[in-house]
Design an enzyme around this catalytic site. Structure first.
Site, PDB file in Angstrom:
ATOM      1  N   GLY A 174      -4.760  -4.066  -3.069  1.00 42.88           N
ATOM      2  CA  GLY A 174      -5.948  -3.263  -4.226  1.00 42.88           C
ATOM      3  C   GLY A 174      -4.699  -2.016  -3.954  1.00 42.88           C
ATOM      4  O   GLY A 174      -4.466  -1.354  -3.354  1.00 42.88           O
ATOM      5  N   HIS A 175      -5.199  -1.509  -5.248  1.00 40.97           N
ATOM      6  CA  HIS A 175      -4.562  -0.259  -5.510  1.00 40.97           C
ATOM      7  C   HIS A 175      -5.371   0.779  -6.227  1.00 40.97           C
ATOM      8  O   HIS A 175      -6.195   0.529  -6.905  1.00 40.97           O
ATOM      9  CB  HIS A 175      -3.418  -0.642  -6.972  1.00 40.97           C
ATOM     10  CG  HIS A 175      -2.840  -1.549  -7.347  1.00 40.97           C
ATOM     11  ND1 HIS A 175      -1.225  -1.773  -6.098  1.00 40.97           N
ATOM     12  CD2 HIS A 175      -2.450  -2.821  -7.637  1.00 40.97           C
ATOM     13  CE1 HIS A 175      -0.560  -2.854  -6.382  1.00 40.97           C
ATOM     14  NE2 HIS A 175      -1.655  -3.536  -6.834  1.00 40.97           N
TER      15      HIS A 175
ATOM     16  N   LYS B 263       1.691   1.779  -5.144  1.00 41.78           N
ATOM     17  CA  LYS B 263       1.837   1.387  -5.720  1.00 41.78           C
ATOM     18  C   LYS B 263       0.959   1.998  -7.871  1.00 41.78           C
ATOM     19  O   LYS B 263       1.717   2.015  -8.489  1.00 41.78           O
ATOM     20  CB  LYS B 263       2.274  -0.371  -6.354  1.00 41.78           C
ATOM     21  CG  LYS B 263       3.491  -0.419  -4.735  1.00 41.78           C
ATOM     22  CD  LYS B 263       3.544  -2.154  -4.939  1.00 41.78           C
ATOM     23  CE  LYS B 263       2.500  -2.510  -4.812  1.00 41.78           C
ATOM     24  NZ  LYS B 263       2.399  -2.361  -3.058  1.00 41.78           N
TER      25      LYS B 263
ATOM     26  N   ASP C 290       0.962  -1.215   0.276  1.00 43.12           N
ATOM     27  CA  ASP C 290       0.126  -0.016   0.086  1.00 43.12           C
ATOM     28  C   ASP C 290       0.893   1.487  -0.203  1.00 43.12           C
ATOM     29  O   ASP C 290       0.283   2.697   0.758  1.00 43.12           O
ATOM     30  CB  ASP C 290      -1.212  -0.101   1.229  1.00 43.12           C
ATOM     31  CG  ASP C 290      -1.707  -1.502   1.232  1.00 43.12           C
ATOM     32  OD1 ASP C 290      -2.446  -1.751   0.012  1.00 43.12           O
ATOM     33  OD2 ASP C 290      -2.186  -1.734   2.219  1.00 43.12           O
TER      34      ASP C 290
ATOM     35  N   GLN D 119       2.299  -6.252  -3.615  1.00 46.89           N
ATOM     36  CA  GLN D 119       2.511  -6.394  -2.390  1.00 46.89           C
ATOM     37  C   GLN D 119       3.755  -6.029  -2.508  1.00 46.89           C
ATOM     38  O   GLN D 119       3.644  -4.272  -2.330  1.00 46.89           O
ATOM     39  CB  GLN D 119       2.417  -8.369  -1.831  1.00 46.89           C
ATOM     40  CG  GLN D 119       1.093  -8.944  -1.632  1.00 46.89           C
ATOM     41  CD  GLN D 119       0.324  -8.931  -3.121  1.00 46.89           C
ATOM     42  OE1 GLN D 119       1.107  -9.479  -3.486  1.00 46.89           O
ATOM     43  NE2 GLN D 119      -0.638  -8.824  -3.473  1.00 46.89           N
TER      44      GLN D 119
HETATM   45  P1  GDP Z   1      -0.748   0.413  -3.744  1.00 49.97           P
HETATM   46  O1  GDP Z   1      -1.244  -0.807  -2.734  1.00 49.97           O
HETATM   47  O2  GDP Z   1       1.453   0.109  -2.738  1.00 49.97           O
HETATM   48  O3  GDP Z   1      -1.480   1.155  -5.086  1.00 49.97           O
HETATM   49  O4  GDP Z   1      -1.690   1.621  -2.401  1.00 49.97           O
HETATM   50  P2  GDP Z   1      -2.932   1.489  -2.396  1.00 49.97           P
HETATM   51  O5  GDP Z   1      -3.513   2.031  -3.525  1.00 49.97           O
HETATM   52  O6  GDP Z   1      -3.476   0.219  -2.091  1.00 49.97           O
HETATM   53  O7  GDP Z   1      -2.505   2.699  -0.923  1.00 49.97           O
HETATM   54  C1  GDP Z   1      -2.012   3.790  -1.548  1.00 49.97           C
HETATM   55  C2  GDP Z   1      -2.977   5.121  -1.177  1.00 49.97           C
HETATM   56  O8  GDP Z   1      -2.100   6.454  -1.239  1.00 49.97           O
HETATM   57  C3  GDP Z   1      -4.096   5.398  -2.260  1.00 49.97           C
HETATM   58  O9  GDP Z   1      -5.128   5.694  -1.633  1.00 49.97           O
HETATM   59  C4  GDP Z   1      -3.583   6.004  -2.955  1.00 49.97           C
HETATM   60  O10 GDP Z   1      -4.307   7.043  -4.021  1.00 49.97           O
HETATM   61  C5  GDP Z   1      -3.158   7.330  -2.530  1.00 49.97           C
HETATM   62  N1  GDP Z   1      -1.776   7.803  -2.380  1.00 49.97           N
HETATM   63  C6  GDP Z   1      -0.920   7.687  -3.258  1.00 49.97           C
HETATM   64  N2  GDP Z   1       0.513   8.226  -2.925  1.00 49.97           N
HETATM   65  C7  GDP Z   1       0.095   9.583  -2.735  1.00 49.97           C
HETATM   66  C8  GDP Z   1       0.248  11.042  -2.391  1.00 49.97           C
HETATM   67  O11 GDP Z   1       1.766  11.490  -2.564  1.00 49.97           O
HETATM   68  N3  GDP Z   1      -0.106  11.107  -1.003  1.00 49.97           N
HETATM   69  C9  GDP Z   1      -1.599  11.395  -0.872  1.00 49.97           C
HETATM   70  N4  GDP Z   1      -2.242  12.038  -0.392  1.00 49.97           N
HETATM   71  N5  GDP Z   1      -2.161  10.078  -1.294  1.00 49.97           N
HETATM   72  C10 GDP Z   1      -1.246   8.949  -1.891  1.00 49.97           C
HETATM   73  P1  IMO Z   2      -0.678  -4.367  -2.231  1.00 48.95           P
HETATM   74  O1  IMO Z   2      -0.418  -4.612  -3.433  1.00 48.95           O
HETATM   75  C1  IMO Z   2      -1.082  -4.578   2.190  1.00 48.95           C
HETATM   76  C2  IMO Z   2      -1.006  -9.216   3.650  1.00 48.95           C
HETATM   77  C3  IMO Z   2      -1.929  -9.353   4.373  1.00 48.95           C
HETATM   78  C4  IMO Z   2      -1.678 -10.528   4.877  1.00 48.95           C
HETATM   79  C5  IMO Z   2      -0.460 -10.878   4.378  1.00 48.95           C
HETATM   80  C6  IMO Z   2      -0.951 -12.273   4.023  1.00 48.95           C
HETATM   81  O2  IMO Z   2      -2.292  -3.436  -2.259  1.00 48.95           O
HETATM   82  O3  IMO Z   2       0.369  -3.026  -1.321  1.00 48.95           O
HETATM   83  P2  IMO Z   2      -2.366 -13.217   1.417  1.00 48.95           P
HETATM   84  O4  IMO Z   2      -3.941 -13.126   2.060  1.00 48.95           O
HETATM   85  O5  IMO Z   2      -1.743 -12.374   0.413  1.00 48.95           O
HETATM   86  O6  IMO Z   2      -1.876 -13.964   2.174  1.00 48.95           O
HETATM   87  O7  IMO Z   2      -1.811 -12.214   2.881  1.00 48.95           O
HETATM   88  O8  IMO Z   2       0.320  -9.838   3.447  1.00 48.95           O
HETATM   89  N1  IMO Z   2      -1.196  -8.416   2.157  1.00 48.95           N
HETATM   90  C7  IMO Z   2      -1.499  -6.606   1.653  1.00 48.95           C
HETATM   91  N2  IMO Z   2      -1.356  -6.017   2.630  1.00 48.95           N
HETATM   92  N3  IMO Z   2      -0.838  -4.668   0.965  1.00 48.95           N
HETATM   93  C8  IMO Z   2      -1.311  -5.447   0.008  1.00 48.95           C
HETATM   94  O9  IMO Z   2      -1.264  -5.216  -1.308  1.00 48.95           O
HETATM   95  C9  IMO Z   2      -0.942  -6.842   0.130  1.00 48.95           C
HETATM   96  N4  IMO Z   2      -1.790  -8.066   0.091  1.00 48.95           N
HETATM   97  C10 IMO Z   2      -2.152  -9.319   1.718  1.00 48.95           C
HETATM   98  O10 IMO Z   2      -2.925  -8.498   5.176  1.00 48.95           O
HETATM   99  O11 IMO Z   2      -0.886  -9.664   6.123  1.00 48.95           O
HETATM  100 MG    MG Z   3      -3.007  -1.248  -1.986  1.00 50.70          MG
END
Ligand code: GDP
Ligand code: IMO
Ligand code: MG
Length: 427
Positions: A40-41, A16, A13, A223
């Site tokens: 989850g992106h 990416k 999270d 991840q």
């Molecule tokens: P991912 O799984 O690595 O793709 O990240 P997620 O989307 O799960 O979580 C990142 C969160 O941060 C999302 O809600 C993005 O919209 C938000 N985000 C990404 N870059 C920035 C930033 O530079 N500033 C802020 N405030 N939010 C950001």
């Molecule tokens: P993104 O791509 C954050 C964590 C789960 C758990 C562990 C194993 O959005 O960064 P799984 O269901 O993969 O066997 O769970 O990994 N986990 C994540 N945590 N961001 C993710 O994906 C994750 N995908 C799995 O919470 O601790």
């Molecule tokens: Mg994510």
């Protein structure tokens, strides 16, 4: 020609999706190489928010060909739900390509995921419950079901039968559940065969040909480093290889073809699920970070655990991925703190440790050693050049760069694609 890998440098999270979308504007292929719908992106374009799980975040770019590589595990129900949802939101998904070697998450593995967590009791991993672990286990155990099996009905039924002989034993004998029916599973998978067939291709062949033809290819991780099955905080990890090496095995592209490896790191750290997290803040400061950063999971809605930037983790990520660049996201979330602690090393049972401990027991005992950096008050969300940032924010980035052992090429100051400060071009 450029081949660039984007990986998470912390526990997931990190943003990416945003970065893939940002660089993805100039690439021809975006290849997801590991994980599945545990990811989850969130991508925000012109104020509109897209939530992606299984589809590569690059699908939003109308020019790139999105690819699901052989290293990904696919829940077919989710695949088509997500395709339909994207189409309803006006995103063209017709360019999507899926490796014939990618594994399928059969419904029984979602049950197995939950049963495994239940039997671990208070040692549970806190998985996303999507069947990820059992499906990778089946792959290694050579009882997995692959996308190509959908096109040979008798093979598919045989494979489902062999897998279920083991699973049903566990479900019936250990948990007293009804056995899962072979034909019901096979039929539910076969219903997708015709729809998926036109998307299926030889991922390795086509991506290598694209590189030969001078195209730009981005490899997108789900991840992150600290959740890697080999290099993460085992057993509190996912079951795939989200580090840079995984981009090669998960797509069929050799390491000599890779030009850049970009690690995404938040200006602080979050983690979802169980497992050690040295800089975690269990007090009001952690709650404040969670609220300010909107730190709630895109996949499961769980509140993310929050803590200060951990430079030991960053150095480790730089090492195991061979990072050439870091993108530091969410700097804007740190606005308003007088002092910002940054973890520079650990205290492990009274001894200072500068690098990631090689054994988990030491990591569980690691206490952060902090350096305090001065904060800033100004709103930085409108900054687009590094020099526009308050001097303390600039100094924060520079200090993180020194401590992390890798240049910080881009700084995120907001969720939108445009809210980025480029210091060094990534492509
Ligand atoms: P991912 O799984 O690595 O793709 O990240 P997620 O989307 O799960 O979580 C990142 C969160 O941060 C999302 O809600 C993005 O919209 C938000 N985000 C990404 N870059 C920035 C930033 O530079 N500033 C802020 N405030 N939010 C950001
Ligand atoms: P993104 O791509 C954050 C964590 C789960 C758990 C562990 C194993 O959005 O960064 P799984 O269901 O993969 O066997 O769970 O990994 N986990 C994540 N945590 N961001 C993710 O994906 C994750 N995908 C799995 O919470 O601790
Ligand atoms: Mg994510």
């Amino acid at each position: 020609m450029s081949a660039i890998i984007v990986v998470g440098a912390q526990w997931g999270d990190e943003g990416k999706g945003k970065v893939t979308d940002l660089i993805g504007q100039d690439v021809d292929y975006v290849v997801k190489f590991n994980g599945g719908n545990n990811a989850g992106h969130t991508v925000v374009v012109d104020g509109k928010k897209y939530a992606l799980h299984l589809l590569p975040a690059g699908i939003i770019n109308p020019k790139a060909t999105p690819v699901i590589g052989n290293g990904v595990v696919i829940d077919l129900d989710v695949l088509f739900q997500e395709i339909d949802q994207m189409e309803a939101e006006g995103i063209d998904t017709s360019r999507l390509r899926i490796s014939s070697n990618a594994h399928i998450i059969p419904s029984y593995n979602k049950i197995m995921d939950k049963l495994s967590e239940r039997s671990l009791g208070d040692r549970l991993i806190g998985t996303t419950g999507r069947g990820i672990g059992p499906t990778y286990a089946d792959k290694m155990n050579r009882i997995g079901i692959r996308i190509q099996d959908l096109f040979d009905e008798s093979i598919l039924r045989q494979k489902v039968k062999s897998a279920l002989e083991q699973k049903n034993f566990t479900m019936e004998k250990e948990f007293g559940l009804d056995p899962v029916d072979v034909d019901q599973v096979a039929d539910s998978l076969l219903q997708y065969a015709d729809r998926v067939k036109p998307m299926v291709f030889d991922c390795s062949l086509e991506v290598n040909k694209a590189l030969d033809a001078g195209k730009n290819v981005l490899f997108e991780a789900g991840q992150a480093t600290m959740l890697d099955i080999d290099h993460g905080t085992y057993p509190f990890v996912t079951s795939s290889s989200p580090t840079a090496g995984g981009a090669c095995t998960g797509s069929g592209v050799g390491p000599t073809r890779i030009d850049r490896v970009v690690g995404i790191a938040k200006a602080y750290v979050t983690r979802v699920g169980e497992g050690p997290f040295p800089t975690e803040l269990l007090d009001q400061t952690g709650e404040d970070l969670r609220q300010a950063g909107g730190e709630f999971g895109v996949t499961t809605g769980r509140p993310r655990r929050c803590g200060w930037y951990d430079a030991v983790v960053a150095r480790y990520a730089a090492r195991v991925n061979g990072l050439t660049d870091i993108v530091l996201t969410k700097l804007d979330v740190l606005t308003g703190y007088k002092q910002i602690p940054v973890c520079v090393a650990y205290d492990v049972d009274g001894k200072r440790v500068d690098e990631m401990p090689a054994d988990q027991t030491s990591f569980h005992h690691a206490k952060p050693i902090y350096e305090e950096l001065p904060g800033w008050e100004e709103d930085i969300t409108g900054c687009r050049r590094f020099e526009e940032l308050p001097v303390n924010a600039q100094a924060y980035v520079r200090r993180l760069e020194e401590l992390s052992g890798c240049r910080i090429s881009v700084v995120g100051v907001g969720a939108g694609r445009e809210a980025s400060i480029e210091r060094t071009a990534l492509l």
